[in-house]
Design an enzyme around this catalytic site. Structure first.
Site, short mmCIF file in Angstrom:
data_model
loop_
_atom_site.label_atom_id
_atom_site.label_comp_id
_atom_site.label_asym_id
_atom_site.label_seq_id
_atom_site.Cartn_x
_atom_site.Cartn_y
_atom_site.Cartn_z
N GLY A 187 -27.40 -39.60 -5.64
CA GLY A 187 -25.98 -39.61 -5.96
C GLY A 187 -25.65 -40.75 -6.90
O GLY A 187 -26.49 -41.63 -7.12
N PRO A 188 -24.44 -40.75 -7.45
CA PRO A 188 -24.06 -41.80 -8.41
C PRO A 188 -24.08 -43.18 -7.74
O PRO A 188 -24.00 -43.27 -6.52
CB PRO A 188 -22.64 -41.42 -8.81
CG PRO A 188 -22.39 -40.07 -8.28
CD PRO A 188 -23.36 -39.80 -7.19
N PRO A 189 -24.14 -44.24 -8.56
CA PRO A 189 -24.13 -45.59 -7.99
C PRO A 189 -22.84 -45.83 -7.20
O PRO A 189 -21.80 -45.32 -7.57
CB PRO A 189 -24.17 -46.51 -9.23
CG PRO A 189 -24.58 -45.65 -10.36
CD PRO A 189 -24.22 -44.24 -10.02
N GLY A 190 -22.96 -46.59 -6.13
CA GLY A 190 -21.76 -47.01 -5.39
C GLY A 190 -21.25 -46.01 -4.40
O GLY A 190 -20.17 -46.17 -3.82
N THR A 191 -22.01 -44.92 -4.13
CA THR A 191 -21.51 -43.91 -3.20
C THR A 191 -21.96 -44.20 -1.76
O THR A 191 -21.70 -43.41 -0.86
CB THR A 191 -21.97 -42.50 -3.60
OG1 THR A 191 -23.33 -42.56 -4.05
CG2 THR A 191 -21.13 -41.94 -4.71
N THR A 194 -27.29 -47.09 -0.09
CA THR A 194 -27.93 -48.23 0.57
C THR A 194 -27.32 -48.45 1.94
O THR A 194 -28.02 -48.68 2.93
CB THR A 194 -27.73 -49.50 -0.29
OG1 THR A 194 -28.14 -49.20 -1.63
CG2 THR A 194 -28.52 -50.67 0.24
N HIS A 411 2.88 -43.66 -30.73
CA HIS A 411 1.58 -43.04 -30.44
C HIS A 411 1.52 -42.60 -28.96
O HIS A 411 1.22 -41.45 -28.65
CB HIS A 411 0.47 -44.05 -30.77
CG HIS A 411 -0.91 -43.53 -30.59
ND1 HIS A 411 -1.74 -43.21 -31.64
CD2 HIS A 411 -1.64 -43.26 -29.47
CE1 HIS A 411 -2.89 -42.79 -31.19
NE2 HIS A 411 -2.86 -42.81 -29.86
N GLU A 412 1.86 -43.54 -28.07
CA GLU A 412 1.78 -43.22 -26.64
C GLU A 412 2.85 -42.19 -26.26
O GLU A 412 2.60 -41.31 -25.43
CB GLU A 412 1.94 -44.49 -25.78
CG GLU A 412 0.86 -45.56 -25.99
CD GLU A 412 -0.56 -45.04 -25.88
OE1 GLU A 412 -0.81 -44.14 -25.05
OE2 GLU A 412 -1.42 -45.50 -26.65
#
Ligand code: ADP
Length: 590
Positions: A187-191, A194, A411-412
């Site tokens: 899975g992606p980092p930080g999920t 560990t 622009h915004e």
């Protein structure tokens, strides 16, 4: 520059100490022989002062000045531990060697010790110790339990059996079932991979050996493989236990893929082979579970995924809205929240955030509230921290001239009005003309629900909104600035993916013209080989999407000039507006 100087001093230190002991040491042949595992535990608890290494033989002096000898299956693997424990090392040639103890060997020991030390130092961060101490189980006194890991219940359910197995394997082997040894968390980092691995050890109450795939792969061919063997040997002694290998892709990359050949490739291959051999060689009574984590399952060598190895694979994705709320509740308990703060609302406005990002969000909010001398963390602090994480910190000190500010406001306003008027667009959450990160201004849209797939209409609306910023500049000032460069990049990338990856072009039909890596890190795609005609058609189709969207953005905004002026004026006065405020202004003029 600090590190090289410090490492240099240590190198000299190691060398000088080696010389000193070498001259004063008088070899004793008949010493008391200690078991290797007892020696390891004395080493780990810091009781060994010095060692003399002669081939496989280690003569050691402990802190009570007792001398003894032991034999190690792999002395090289111990060198980082010796350095970590500040054990003075002397190396002597093995008895079979014809020459006497040479200076070069002592030098070699010093240099090698230094290089391994310097390398592990250069890995930096909190993992510094991890690389050197991988033979020692992590101190689990502050145990992580399943209850600490929130929002990923399916993954936890899959691992309950593993915990039961570690606690008592007899129920599993009674009918001669083969023990499952490998679990791959992908899975992606930080999920929370560990964290989950630690929680298995915490729940089962077993030792937890932890190291990263990159710790295995040293610059010396053979070191990684011997480390694998030493680690497994130690783990078997401490069974039942868990070996956690983070970033397994560092060592387990496909051997047929890139990175083969000399040097690092050879070393990685040997290490991977050693790992496979160890995993295959488990005796059924050694309850050692290997949990590995990766965010690149697509590059792993197929041999690792074969039955009997990492055959249990668990995918952990960023949590859904309910999961995010549960994680926020865990971290909300650690900080002093103002009464009435709705973590559910925070969860809704944080799609795609991982557990680590949510933990970081709550921590940032607490720091911000403390910085502003508040007694509680309020919703506004969480909002502000979220903007900082998503859009970069405000650059309040940046000097911007009035002309630039005006261009940014229009622009915004162009982005926001188009987003408000298009049916498939996500609601506007916030607009700001305060520079943040690298942007001069930001229009933030947040979807109402977590999205897992996108329709063609949604993607086209997204491109129109992206192009509307520059279109607004053109309508009002009759010129463009460089401010739209990021919008153009994102719009072109979406159009390209629509044509080449998602089969959304009528002329080309449902075909893929790119190979996309299936890892969890975004954006890696490669155009596949194609004929010149197809290549030209792809370009035509991408241009057509962009041109059509540009025209539509122009039609929308040309009809809404009054709204553009009004919203830009409000933005120039207030600098930041939320979605409701934008709706109110537009309701008056549209
Ligand atoms: P990974 O190994 O997937 O990169 P970690 O397990 O290292 O992620 O997570 C980093 C930090 O993020 C953890 O220490 C914890 O603070 C937080 N975290 C991540 N996922 C969760 C979760 N599901 N529940 C609670 N905290 C989490």
């Amino acid at each position: 520059m600090r590190y090289p100087v410090r490492n240099g001093c240590i190198a000299i230190g190691v060398l000088l100490i080696s010389f000193g002991l070498y001259t004063s040491y008088n070899a004793e042949n008949r010493l008391f022989e200690l078991g290797y595992s007892t020696f390891l535990s004395q080493l780990n608890s810091g009781e060994i002062k010095s060692v003399t290494l002669t081939g496989n033989k280690i003569v050691a002096l402990d802190k009570y000045n007792q001398e003894f000898q032991t034999y190690s299956p792999d002395v090289t693997a111990l060198v980082p531990v010796f350095i970590d424990k500040k054990v003075v090392m002397t190396v002597r040639p093995a008895p079979s060697s014809s020459s006497g103890p040479g200076l070069s060997l002592v030098l070699f020991a010093g240099i090698m010790g230094y290089m391994i030390y310097a390398r592990s130092q250069s890995k930096g961060g909190g993992d510094k110790m991890k690389g050197k101490n991988f033979m020692i189980p992590t101190d689990m006194s502050g145990k992580v339990m399943f209850s600490d890991v929130a929002g990923i219940d399916e993954a936890k359910d899959d691992l309950v059996e593993t915990v039961q197995f570690l606690q008592d394997s007899s129920g599993f082997t009674r009918l001669r079932g083969k023990i499952p040894t490998g679990v791959l968390l992908q899975g992606p980092p930080g999920t929370g991979k560990t964290m989950l691995a630690k929680a298995i050890a915490g729940e089962a109450g077993v030792p937890f050996f932890s190291l990263s795939g990159s710790d295995f792969v040293e610059m010396y061919v053979g070191v990684g493989a011997s480390r694998v063997r030493a680690l497994f040997e130690e783990a078997k002694k401490q069974a039942p236990c868990i070996i956690f290998i983070d970033e397994i892709d560092a060592v387990g990359r496909s051997r047929s893929g890139s990175g083969g050949g000399a040097g690092g490739g050879d070393e990685r291959e040997q290490t991977l082979n050693a790992l496979l051999v160890e995993m295959d060689g488990f005796e059924s009574d050694a309850t050692v579970i290997i949990v590995a984590a990766t965010n690149r399952p697509d590059v792993l060598d197929k041999a690792l995924l074969r039955p009997g190895r990492f055959d249990r694979q668990i995918t952990i994705l960023p949590p859904d809205v309910k999961g995010r709320e549960m994680i926020l509740e865990v971290y909300g308990k650690h900080i002093t929240l103002a009464p009435g703060v709705s973590l559910q609302a925070v969860a809704v406005s944080t799609p795609g955030f991982t557990g680590a990002e949510l933990a970081n969000l709550m921590n940032e909010a607490a720091l911000l509230a403390a910085h502003n001398n508040k007694d509680y963390v309020e919703l506004a602090d969480i909002e502000e921290s979220k903007d900082k994480i998503l859009m970069g910190a405000e650059r309040k000190g940046m000097v911007i001239n009035e002309e630039e500010k005006k261009t940014t406001a229009y622009h915004e306003a162009g982005h926001a009005i188009t987003a408000m008027l298009l049916p498939e667009a996500d609601p506007v959450h916030k607009i700001t003309i305060i520079p943040r990160g690298r942007a001069m201004g930001v229009t933030q849209q947040i979807p109402l629900d977590d999205k897992h797939s996108y329709s063609r209409e949604y993607l086209l609306d997204r491109i129109k909104i992206l192009l509307a910023g520059r279109t607004a500049e053109e309508i009002v000032f009759n010129r463009f600035t460089t401010g739209a460069s990021n919008d153009l990049q994102v719009a072109t990338s979406i159009a390209t993916r629509m044509v080449c990856e998602w089969g959304m072009s009528q002329a080309l039909g449902p075909r893929a013209y790119v190979a996309v890596d299936m890892g969890f890190l975004d954006g890696q795609s490669q155009r596949l080989a194609q004929s010149d005609d197809t290549g030209r058609l792809i370009d035509v189709e991408i241009n057509k999407i962009i041109e059509d969207c540009l025209q539509e953005a122009m039609i929308i905004l040309q009809g809404k000039e009054a709204a553009l002026h009004s919203l830009a004026q409000h933005l120039l006065e207030r600098e930041t507006m939320n979605g409701d405020e934008v709706s109110k202004v537009l309701a008056e003029v549209v």
